[in-house]
Design an enzyme around this catalytic site. Structure first.
Site, PDB file in Angstrom:
ATOM      1  N   HIS A 110       0.779  -1.248   0.000  1.00 42.03           N
ATOM      2  CA  HIS A 110       0.000   0.000   0.000  1.00 42.03           C
ATOM      3  C   HIS A 110       0.811   1.299   0.000  1.00 42.03           C
ATOM      4  O   HIS A 110       0.284   2.343   0.377  1.00 42.03           O
ATOM      5  CB  HIS A 110      -0.939   0.019   1.213  1.00 42.03           C
ATOM      6  CG  HIS A 110      -2.056  -0.974   1.137  1.00 42.03           C
ATOM      7  ND1 HIS A 110      -1.849  -2.331   1.216  1.00 42.03           N
ATOM      8  CD2 HIS A 110      -3.401  -0.809   1.011  1.00 42.03           C
ATOM      9  CE1 HIS A 110      -3.004  -2.970   1.147  1.00 42.03           C
ATOM     10  NE2 HIS A 110      -3.959  -2.077   1.008  1.00 42.03           N
TER      11      HIS A 110
ATOM     12  N   GLY B  38      -0.875  -2.403  -5.852  1.00 43.39           N
ATOM     13  CA  GLY B  38      -1.791  -3.504  -5.614  1.00 43.39           C
ATOM     14  C   GLY B  38      -3.164  -3.008  -5.230  1.00 43.39           C
ATOM     15  O   GLY B  38      -4.175  -3.616  -5.565  1.00 43.39           O
ATOM     16  N   HIS B  39      -3.211  -1.902  -4.500  1.00 46.95           N
ATOM     17  CA  HIS B  39      -4.494  -1.274  -4.151  1.00 46.95           C
ATOM     18  C   HIS B  39      -4.552   0.062  -4.862  1.00 46.95           C
ATOM     19  O   HIS B  39      -3.833   1.007  -4.525  1.00 46.95           O
ATOM     20  CB  HIS B  39      -4.609  -1.085  -2.640  1.00 46.95           C
ATOM     21  CG  HIS B  39      -6.008  -0.767  -2.180  1.00 46.95           C
ATOM     22  ND1 HIS B  39      -6.812   0.169  -2.802  1.00 46.95           N
ATOM     23  CD2 HIS B  39      -6.748  -1.269  -1.163  1.00 46.95           C
ATOM     24  CE1 HIS B  39      -7.979   0.230  -2.179  1.00 46.95           C
ATOM     25  NE2 HIS B  39      -7.972  -0.638  -1.188  1.00 46.95           N
TER      26      HIS B  39
ATOM     27  N   HIS C 212     -11.359  -7.534  -5.314  1.00 45.64           N
ATOM     28  CA  HIS C 212     -11.642  -6.674  -4.169  1.00 45.64           C
ATOM     29  C   HIS C 212     -12.476  -5.480  -4.616  1.00 45.64           C
ATOM     30  O   HIS C 212     -12.080  -4.709  -5.490  1.00 45.64           O
ATOM     31  CB  HIS C 212     -10.313  -6.218  -3.574  1.00 45.64           C
ATOM     32  CG  HIS C 212     -10.406  -5.502  -2.277  1.00 45.64           C
ATOM     33  ND1 HIS C 212     -10.586  -4.143  -2.203  1.00 45.64           N
ATOM     34  CD2 HIS C 212     -10.327  -5.949  -0.995  1.00 45.64           C
ATOM     35  CE1 HIS C 212     -10.605  -3.778  -0.924  1.00 45.64           C
ATOM     36  NE2 HIS C 212     -10.460  -4.858  -0.167  1.00 45.64           N
TER      37      HIS C 212
ATOM     38  N   GLU D 237     -13.042  -9.847   0.235  1.00 48.50           N
ATOM     39  CA  GLU D 237     -13.917  -8.653   0.252  1.00 48.50           C
ATOM     40  C   GLU D 237     -14.320  -8.315  -1.178  1.00 48.50           C
ATOM     41  O   GLU D 237     -14.244  -7.163  -1.616  1.00 48.50           O
ATOM     42  CB  GLU D 237     -13.186  -7.480   0.916  1.00 48.50           C
ATOM     43  CG  GLU D 237     -12.699  -7.802   2.321  1.00 48.50           C
ATOM     44  CD  GLU D 237     -11.859  -6.704   2.943  1.00 48.50           C
ATOM     45  OE1 GLU D 237     -11.389  -5.816   2.198  1.00 48.50           O
ATOM     46  OE2 GLU D 237     -11.667  -6.722   4.166  1.00 48.50           O
TER      47      GLU D 237
ATOM     48  N   GLU E  29     -18.756  -3.819   2.215  1.00 49.64           N
ATOM     49  CA  GLU E  29     -17.924  -2.900   2.999  1.00 49.64           C
ATOM     50  C   GLU E  29     -18.370  -1.456   2.768  1.00 49.64           C
ATOM     51  O   GLU E  29     -18.683  -1.064   1.644  1.00 49.64           O
ATOM     52  CB  GLU E  29     -16.461  -3.074   2.589  1.00 49.64           C
ATOM     53  CG  GLU E  29     -15.493  -2.212   3.377  1.00 49.64           C
ATOM     54  CD  GLU E  29     -14.052  -2.392   2.933  1.00 49.64           C
ATOM     55  OE1 GLU E  29     -13.231  -1.519   3.236  1.00 49.64           O
ATOM     56  OE2 GLU E  29     -13.756  -3.411   2.261  1.00 49.64           O
TER      57      GLU E  29
ATOM     58  N   CYS F 234     -16.627   1.183   2.662  1.00 47.40           N
ATOM     59  CA  CYS F 234     -15.740   1.819   1.684  1.00 47.40           C
ATOM     60  C   CYS F 234     -16.149   1.500   0.252  1.00 47.40           C
ATOM     61  O   CYS F 234     -15.962   2.326  -0.653  1.00 47.40           O
ATOM     62  CB  CYS F 234     -14.297   1.370   1.906  1.00 47.40           C
ATOM     63  SG  CYS F 234     -13.432   2.206   3.252  1.00 47.40           S
TER      64      CYS F 234
ATOM     65  N   CYS G 214     -10.291   1.838   7.787  1.00 47.39           N
ATOM     66  CA  CYS G 214     -10.423   2.625   6.563  1.00 47.39           C
ATOM     67  C   CYS G 214     -11.823   3.209   6.399  1.00 47.39           C
ATOM     68  O   CYS G 214     -11.990   4.289   5.820  1.00 47.39           O
ATOM     69  CB  CYS G 214     -10.067   1.770   5.356  1.00 47.39           C
ATOM     70  SG  CYS G 214     -10.992   0.214   5.249  1.00 47.39           S
TER      71      CYS G 214
END
Length: 651
Positions: free
Chosen positions: A137, A188-189, A272, A324, A340, A342, A419
């Site tokens: 991250h 990756g995110h 995700h 997720e 989620e 988010c 988050c």
């Protein structure tokens, strides 16, 4: 090639006077921001410590100790600063601004001489920068700080934070790219991609836009960077958070990061859910900035896949706890889902960006659906407890189910992975940024939020004021103020849930029978004080799923206006699965100002199937009449802990 049609610009000079949203914005300003500040400083009793601010103090050499938290702990600070920036627009607060300035100065002191700024790697793995982009991250955290810096500059005019992040971006640009000697990787995110476009908007520095384009275009190219990176990690000593073999064995392939193929070849939303949303936001932004037809077409394909096959009625997304993540089409379990907070926030942001590409009701309807349902459910009504996962069904047996231990029956004070609370807070604090977009001569109203907006249309200063009691009532009043008469268009969204709409201009009825992609266009020469009244029918709708959603067969969900409803044990008793709503029952609505900060409740006559002493029996089950009471889904679990369900069996 023809340019993308109907590109619109966001409108930011919006003042919120809306009772619904102003209440939430006040909660964020007075409760959530101070509460989260305490969380970031480990000052909340009996909660998971954050250590996020302390990590920066240690990195700056002003404290001692070890890094604590997730690898993305820095991002909580970034989202807090972004929320503060938006809140200062509505509620100027000298003390809060000074506190934010102090945090920004701390970031500057923690920043390395070359511009690097990530406390996990500064404190824990100083020699391993950029060695685990897949999991750790770095670029995600950088993206959130870039977003916060842009927001803080736009709100306060102060440039220190912006300069800190521009220095960091200069470093990132020198590290990543297709040029000889650079790393050909990507995060990756996803997050930095959309943040770089926002940075470009305020700096007009083409380097920032090109770096965003690189990260988007490089994703999923072959050979896959994450495979190469994984091989290189075998030769270094690292404290990586994921074991590579475990990652592979658990089935978290590169679909998890939407890195399984180049973005233009992706036709289905996978992996995700939050990561997917942030990528799709960036793709829509880039399509608008670069007039990229194929990228917009890809966004539309992915949009249809999510909305038509993988979205809950609450605008929750991500149906599987493992990863997720999205699963297959029509797999939408109500009690084991993930949804989620988010992810719904990300969906709202994506809808906002799609509206900038093309004013179309299909995007605005989902934006509204997410804002009023799947996001707000993530926080209680006083802003002090939060859901990470947002179920559509809570049963008494879930506490004994290992496979559903992620589903909480009441909101938590804080999370180790925190988050969601700051993400929700920044969305609420900036909700007005979703209300309007415009072209040179047209103002599009996507959301009905009482207050006023000031802009320029057809080279004339224009102010539009909305007055109403939305989302509880559908009578919308709009007043136009111009210095001189001016010809321009007002485009008013007629929501998809509205089965009948009528309008008047200065008291004279005008036909609402020809819509342009869901918008009622009023094209005229406007005078100061002209008024438009819009009546949106808010009949209670019985919503039903596509038959392919097997979990919802024989059930209905109730919706009134943009609000999705649920039933709770506190109103209806235990064993909500035994309640039956008659297909012939009239459903009545009533505004209750003293309930749940003021909501419209629904009531209908139905039945309850009574439990028996036998596990199985051949005789018909007994049914007793019962009044069914439903409340807005977002407000559930604000009274007593108990069962809840959105989908109700019909008979």
């Amino acid at each position: 090639m023809k340019s993308l049609v109907n590109i619109t610009d966001p409108v930011k000079r919006v003042v919120v006077e809306d009772q619904f949203w102003k209440t939430y914005k006040q909660i964020v300003a007075k409760e959530v921001i101070p509460y989260q500040w305490k969380a970031l400083n480990d000052e909340l009793p009996d909660t998971e410590p954050s250590h996020a601010i302390e990590n920066f103090r240690i990195a700056a050499g002003e404290s001692s100790g070890e890094y604590y938290g997730t690898v993305f702990q820095d991002s909580d600070v970034a989202k807090w600063l972004e929320t503060v920036a938006y809140s200062l627009r509505d509620f100027p607060n000298k003390e809060l601004e000074e506190k934010a300035d102090e945090v920004i100065a701390l970031l500057g002191r923690a920043q390395r001489n070359d511009g690097y700024l990530n406390t996990y790697y500064i404190l824990k793995e100083p020699n391993n920068r950029w060695t685990n982009l897949r999991d750790n991250h770095e670029l995600y955290c950088a993206g959130h700080f870039i977003e916060a810096a842009v927001a803080y500059y736009e709100s306060t005019g102060k440039k220190e934070f912006l300069h800190i992040m521009e220095k960091y971006v200069d470093l990132i640009d020198s590290v990543f790219g297709l040029e000889e000697g650079k790393i050909k990787g990507y995060p990756g995110h996803e997050e930095i991609e959309l943040a770089l476009v926002r940075l470009f908007d305020v700096t007009t520095n083409q380097k920032h836009l090109k770096l965003a384009q690189y990260f988007i275009e490089q994703r999923g190219q072959q050979p896959n960077y994450f495979s190469e990176e994984m091989e290189k990690r075998k030769t270094i000593e690292t404290a990586q958070t994921w074991n590579d073999d475990t990652y592979i064995n658990f089935g978290l392939g590169y679909e998890y990061q939407q890195a399984h193929k180049p973005v233009r070849e992706q036709k289905e939303a996978v992996g995700h859910a939050v990561r997917a949303m942030y990528l799709y936001i960036a793709m829509a932004d880039l399509a608008a900035k670069t007039d990229d037809h194929s990228l917009k077409e890809t966004c539309d394909i992915l949009w249809d896949d999510v909305i038509k096959h993988k979205m809950y009625i609450t605008a929750g997304i991500g149906s599987a706890v493992n990863g997720e993540a999205f699963t297959c089409k029509h797999d939408l379990p109500n009690d084991s889902m993930y949804c989620e907070t988010c992810a719904s926030v990300g969906l709202a942001f994506w809808a906002n960006r799609m509206l900038r590409l093309e004013p179309n009701r299909k995007y605005a309807d989902v934006l509204e659906q997410a804002l009023y349902n799947g996001t707000l459910s993530g926080m209680d009504l006083d802003g002090k407890r939060f859901f990470y996962v947002n179920p559509l069904e809570v049963n008494s047996f879930q506490k004994n189910r290992k496979d559903q231990e992620h589903v909480k029956t009441e909101r938590q004070k804080w999370f180790f992975c925190a988050c969601c609370p700051p993400n929700l807070a920044r969305m609420i604090a900036s909700v007005e940024d979703n209300a309007y977009t415009q072209t040179e001569d047209t103002l599009y109203t996507h959301l009905y939020i009482a207050g006023n907006v000031q802009t320029v249309l057809s080279e004339q200063k224009v102010e539009l004021t909305q007055t109403h009691h939305y989302p509880w009532e559908g009578n919308i009043a709009l007043t136009v103020n111009v210095e001189n008469s001016a010809k321009f268009k007002l485009a008013l969204r007629i929501p998809g849930w509205c089965k009948a709409a009528s309008a008047k201009v200065n008291g004279e009825t005008v036909a609402v029978n020809e819509l342009e992609k869901g918008y009622f266009i009023i094209d005229r020469v406007w005078q100061k004080g002209d008024t438009v009244t819009l009546e949106l029918d808010m009949a209670v709708l019985r919503m039903r799923s596509n038959p392919l959603v097997s979990m919802n067969q024989g059930q209905t969900a109730l919706q009134r206006g943009p609000i999705v409803y649920c039933i709770e044990e506190v109103d209806n008793g235990a064993n909500l699965a035994g309640i039956r709503l008659s297909k012939q029952s009239e459903i009545t609505s009533q505004y209750e100002p003293n309930l749940l900060n003021g909501v419209v409740t629904l009531k209908a006559e139905g039945y309850r199937i009574e439990p028996t002493s036998e596990l199985y029996q051949s005789e018909p089950l007994e049914m007793h009449p019962q009044t069914i009471t439903a409340i807005p889904y977002y407000a559930w679990c604000n009274r007593k802990k108990g069962e809840m369900r959105v989908w109700i069996y019909e008979m």
